[in-house]
Scaffold this active site. Structure first.
Site, mmCIF file in Angstrom:
data_model
loop_
_atom_site.group_PDB
_atom_site.id
_atom_site.type_symbol
_atom_site.label_atom_id
_atom_site.label_comp_id
_atom_site.label_asym_id
_atom_site.label_seq_id
_atom_site.Cartn_x
_atom_site.Cartn_y
_atom_site.Cartn_z
ATOM 1 N N ASN A 290 8.548 -7.393 4.577
ATOM 2 C CA ASN A 290 8.580 -6.166 3.768
ATOM 3 C C ASN A 290 9.816 -5.346 4.118
ATOM 4 O OD1 ASN A 290 7.035 -3.011 4.180
ATOM 5 N ND2 ASN A 290 7.565 -3.829 2.189
ATOM 6 N N GLY A 291 10.417 -4.775 3.069
ATOM 7 C CA GLY A 291 11.525 -3.854 3.266
ATOM 8 C C GLY A 291 12.676 -4.088 2.314
ATOM 9 N N ASP A 292 12.874 -3.133 1.380
ATOM 10 C CA ASP A 292 14.069 -3.086 0.526
ATOM 11 C C ASP A 292 14.164 -4.184 -0.529
ATOM 12 O OD1 ASP A 292 14.790 -0.954 2.111
ATOM 13 O OD2 ASP A 292 16.260 -2.075 3.289
ATOM 14 N N GLY B 147 7.372 -2.297 -2.062
ATOM 15 C CA GLY B 147 6.891 -0.921 -2.156
ATOM 16 C C GLY B 147 7.714 -0.151 -3.169
ATOM 17 N N PRO C 110 0.852 -1.194 0.000
ATOM 18 C CA PRO C 110 0.000 0.000 0.000
ATOM 19 C C PRO C 110 0.884 1.239 0.000
ATOM 20 C CG PRO C 110 0.069 -0.984 2.202
ATOM 21 C CD PRO C 110 0.840 -1.897 1.292
ATOM 22 N N MET C 111 0.611 2.188 -0.892
ATOM 23 C CA MET C 111 1.386 3.437 -0.908
ATOM 24 C C MET C 111 0.454 4.603 -1.229
ATOM 25 S SD MET C 111 5.110 2.511 -2.539
ATOM 26 C CE MET C 111 4.591 1.429 -3.854
ATOM 27 N N CYS D 207 2.444 3.045 9.911
ATOM 28 C CA CYS D 207 2.853 4.338 9.338
ATOM 29 C C CYS D 207 3.493 5.196 10.431
ATOM 30 C CB CYS D 207 1.655 5.058 8.727
ATOM 31 S SG CYS D 207 2.118 6.682 8.094
HETATM 32 C C1 LIG Z 1 5.055 6.964 -1.063
HETATM 33 C C2 LIG Z 1 4.781 5.916 -0.009
HETATM 34 C C3 LIG Z 1 3.509 5.810 0.526
HETATM 35 C C4 LIG Z 1 3.235 4.832 1.502
HETATM 36 N N1 LIG Z 1 1.953 4.686 1.964
HETATM 37 C C5 LIG Z 1 1.652 3.637 2.789
HETATM 38 C C6 LIG Z 1 0.301 3.342 3.158
HETATM 39 O O1 LIG Z 1 -0.651 4.013 2.733
HETATM 40 N N2 LIG Z 1 0.096 2.275 3.999
HETATM 41 C C7 LIG Z 1 1.128 1.500 4.475
HETATM 42 O O2 LIG Z 1 0.896 0.540 5.219
HETATM 43 N N3 LIG Z 1 2.403 1.752 4.126
HETATM 44 C C8 LIG Z 1 2.680 2.771 3.290
HETATM 45 N N4 LIG Z 1 3.976 2.968 2.880
HETATM 46 C C9 LIG Z 1 5.021 2.024 3.318
HETATM 47 C C10 LIG Z 1 5.174 0.868 2.304
HETATM 48 O O3 LIG Z 1 3.981 0.123 2.194
HETATM 49 C C11 LIG Z 1 6.326 -0.074 2.728
HETATM 50 O O4 LIG Z 1 6.023 -0.626 3.982
HETATM 51 C C12 LIG Z 1 7.667 0.649 2.822
HETATM 52 O O5 LIG Z 1 7.873 1.495 1.699
HETATM 53 C C13 LIG Z 1 8.831 -0.350 2.926
HETATM 54 O O6 LIG Z 1 8.841 -1.221 1.827
HETATM 55 P P1 LIG Z 1 9.867 -1.011 0.575
HETATM 56 O O7 LIG Z 1 11.254 -0.983 1.143
HETATM 57 O O8 LIG Z 1 9.589 -2.179 -0.327
HETATM 58 O O9 LIG Z 1 9.492 0.314 -0.037
HETATM 59 C C14 LIG Z 1 4.268 3.963 1.945
HETATM 60 C C15 LIG Z 1 5.550 4.092 1.402
HETATM 61 C C16 LIG Z 1 5.812 5.040 0.428
HETATM 62 C C17 LIG Z 1 7.204 5.128 -0.156
#
Ligand SMILES: Cc1cc2nc3c(=O)[nH]c(=O)nc-3n(C[C@H](O)[C@H](O)[C@H](O)COP(=O)(O)O)c2cc1C
Length: 325
Positions: A208-210, A232, A18-19, A104
């Protein structure tokens, strides 16, 4: 729960995170047409805005097409009555599941006791989880969280959540205080899986992460024991990250790249009809265009446009590289 999507997908599941301002129905449809994940999430949705008095404001955010299935709606807030109401509406709309945001780290939300702020108030977190289950008895309810607020407290916090027996639990391997800075700690994700094995074997675990590629996804799943991996920001590096094989996005032909961005802009215009700001589209420019040999000048020139029509016209024109005109 009538049926549980979390138990029905191939392992390891590939999940689009979710983003906010990114994973709206427009982006989900584009990703679905390029390289679909096994499971989609909405942006996070404020539970209090499900009240009928906010009708139209929430309605457009809630719509999805069949191509975006299976899809989980994520909610946030800290009022149980709002959760019952939101969950009931999501069930009625045909979502495949409901996820609660307990991760968050935005200071404004944490201070109000929402999202990662719930790590401080586990009893409240449990009440909200129960409220979502009550509102949507036929749907699986899951939780997405971090490993702690200021320091890792995986044993206590993740252990506590697992006692609730959620359908699934996504663990982002950072504390809230770490925001997105240090590398995600997948050893804590591994620890969360061990806790699951002891406390709630039926809960599906997602790490989740990176993660930015299929090989990283496979390695992380194998090392941690999770059933699913959520990606993400990796989608911005490779829009085809959910494709199991083949060339990455940066190696796609110029016309394919520009056409995909044009489709996104066009769909944003027709879907949101001004309700969402044009400028959010610029966040996607790098993701679509970064493999072009003339990325820098095309990117910089694109930033000068402030409406859908002129940006689309510019991108159409850019299909012919400057040195071949
Ligand atoms: C632009 C942006 C918006 C995000 N919005 C949400 C959100 O609405 N809900 C949520 O649970 N996490 C949100 N996140 C966190 C991501 O879901 C994820 O947990 C985080 O980016 C780490 O994963 P990654 O390293 O694959 O990016 C957001 C991250 C980004 C970069």
């Amino acid at each position: 729960m009538a049926s549980n999507i979390w138990t029905q997908l191939e392992r390891p599941m590939r999940i689009l995170a979710p983003m906010e301002d990114v994973t709206d129905t427009v982006f989900r449809r584009i990703i679905g047409s390029l390289a679909p994940p096994d499971l989609y999430f909405t942006e996070f949705l404020r539970a209090d805005l499900f009240h009928p008095r906010f009708g139209a404001r929430m309605q457009r955010r809630l719509e999805f097409t069949e191509t975006e299935r299976p899809i989980i709606a994520q909610i946030w807030g800290n009022n149980t009555a709002d959760y019952v109401m939101a969950a009931a509406r999501l069930e009625q709309l045909g979502y495949d599941g409901i996820d609660i945001n307990m991760g968050c780290p935005a200071p404004k939300l944490v201070k109000k006791g929402c999202c990662a702020g719930l790590i401080r108030t586990p009893n409240k977190a449990a009440e909200l989880y129960a409220a979502a289950c009550e509102g949507a008895p036929s749907l699986p309810v899951s939780i997405k969280t971090r490993i702690g607020l200021d320091t890792p407290e995986t044993e206590d916090w993740i252990g506590f959540l697992l006692e609730l027996r959620p359908a699934a639990l996504t663990v982002h391997g950072r504390t809230a205080a770490e925001m997105s800075d240090p590398p995600a700690d997948w050893s804590q994700v591994r620890l969360a899986v061990e806790l699951r094995d002891r406390i709630s074997p039926a809960t599906v675990m997602v790490g989740n992460g990176d993660i930015g590629s299929e090989s990283e996804l496979q390695a992380a799943a194998a090392a941690s024991g999770v059933e699913g991996v959520m990606i993400g920001r990796g989608i911005f590096e490779d829009l085809l990250v959910f494709r199991r094989q083949g060339k990455p996005w940066v190696d796609q032909p110029r016309e394919v790249v520009l056409d995909a961005y044009i489709r996104h802009i066009d769909l944003h215009r027709s879907y949101w009809q001004g309700e969402r700001n044009f400028e959010v589209l610029k966040k996607f420019a790098r993701a679509y265009l970064h493999g072009l040999p003339d990325f820098e000048p095309v990117y910089r020139a694109g930033m000068r446009y402030h409406d859908h029509d002129s940006l689309i016209a510019f991108l159409q024109h850019s299909k012919i590289p400057v040195d071949s005109r």
